[in-house]
Design an enzyme around this catalytic site. Structure first.
Site, PDB file in Angstrom:
ATOM      1  N   PRO A   2      -3.966  -9.460  25.155  1.00 37.69           N
ATOM      2  CA  PRO A   2      -3.002 -10.450  25.629  1.00 37.69           C
ATOM      3  C   PRO A   2      -1.623  -9.834  25.809  1.00 37.69           C
ATOM      4  CG  PRO A   2      -3.503 -10.781  23.316  1.00 37.69           C
ATOM      5  CD  PRO A   2      -4.488  -9.778  23.815  1.00 37.69           C
ATOM      6  N   GLU A   3      -0.931 -10.243  26.856  1.00 34.65           N
ATOM      7  CA  GLU A   3       0.417  -9.762  27.112  1.00 34.65           C
ATOM      8  C   GLU A   3       1.426 -10.818  26.675  1.00 34.65           C
ATOM      9  OE1 GLU A   3       1.026  -7.947  30.922  1.00 34.65           O
ATOM     10  OE2 GLU A   3      -0.999  -7.117  30.989  1.00 34.65           O
TER      11      GLU A   3
END
Length: 311
Positions: A2-3
């Site tokens: 996840p960013e």
């Protein structure tokens, strides 16, 4: 992994269950994730109240009334499930579409809150981790001491980009992914921002600074579009990809707005552009861009290796 927009989505989903609530019981189903849990981890959490829940780059931080901060990182497959006292169940970190993610055998930490909520950390690959550090020394702790500026803060300006990138001959995309310079940017949103800014990913990063160190127009434009891309992605609940749905269980929607990422061979979405999206590999990672909108043959100041002032 996840960013930043996905981690911010997780933070917003966890806040109703955690902020202002006390840890009644913390159960560990194993001794470690990526790293061993801190000494007396459960005991140091139980009875403590969460004063605030924040995000630093791709990390979550929960300030406790004990003077410590719970630092959480999702790694490659970490996610949270939240059972609220009203009977509702949410997954504010469920961006995953395939694999064994979400199955009970991967529930490694169960946090029963004093408000009746239960927060469960699930991590199939166990690349995530949790730590406890003194709140007063948070910025200097091993997780954040060498971390760069926040891309959604007022610190990210054209002048800041010029200062950080000056004299660097490393490719622009690599510089943007360097967490020591700008913290929280990942592959997806860097590709998207470079396309909006019209900058080739292999352009030397130092060319965004003038000879006197000031920002070029391209540096100012890049700072602006980075903020725009991240803000839009947060509003859309992040992106749902191969590995990586949303507080209400629905998928993050920003992937529907991708202009370049994972669109190789498709037409560029810039109005009036006849180009198509191409893919190259940089440092072992896929880079997507439009060679028409982001030309490589552009007037740039050539840097010599001996001029380089950074890695």
């Amino acid at each position: 992994m996840p960013e930043l927009p996905e981690v911010e989505t997780v933070r917003r989903g966890l806040a109703p269950a955690m902020v202002g609530a006390r840890f009644s019981r913390v159960s560990l189903r194993r001794a470690n994730l990526r790293f061993p849990f801190p000494e007396r981890f459960s005991a140091r959490l139980e009875g403590r109240t969460v004063a605030g829940l924040a995000r630093r780059a791709k990390y979550l931080t929960a300030d406790l009334d004990s003077g410590e901060t719970l630092v959480m990182h999702l790694g490659m497959s970490g996610r949270f499930d939240v059972a609220m006292p009203d009977g509702s169940n949410t997954s504010p970190g469920d961006f995953y579409l395939d694999g064994a993610q979400g199955t009970p055998k991967h529930d490694h930490v169960v946090m029963a809150m004093g408000n009746g909520a239960t927060v469960t950390y699930n991590d199939a690959r166990r690349f995530g981790f949790m730590d406890l550090v003194p709140t007063a020394g948070l910025a200097a702790c091993r997780h954040f001491a060498k971390m760069g500026i926040e891309p959604l803060s007022a610190d990210l300006t054209g002048a800041a980009i010029a200062r950080l990138f000056r004299h660097r001959i490393t490719p622009l995309k690599a510089a943007l992914l360097d967490q020591r310079l700008i913290a929280g940017l990942g592959n997806i949103y860097v590709c998207e921002a470079l396309h909006r800014a019209g900058l080739h990913p292999e352009r030397p990063a130092g060319t965004l600074a003038r000879a006197d160190g000031g920002p070029t127009p391209q540096a100012r434009r890049l700072a602006k579009v980075i903020g725009q891309v991240l803000t839009e992605a947060v509003a859309a609940g992040g992106s749902t990809l191969r590995d990586y749905v949303h507080p209400d269980g629905s998928a993050g929607a920003f992937q529907q707005a991708f202009r370049v990422y994972d669109r190789v061979g498709l037409a560029c979405r810039t109005p009036g552009c006849a180009g198509a999206i191409v893919r190259i590999v940089q440092s072992g990672r896929s880079t997507f861009f439009c060679a028409t909108c982001q030309p490589s043959a552009m007037p740039v100041r050539v840097l010599r290796k001996r001029d380089a002032g950074g890695p």
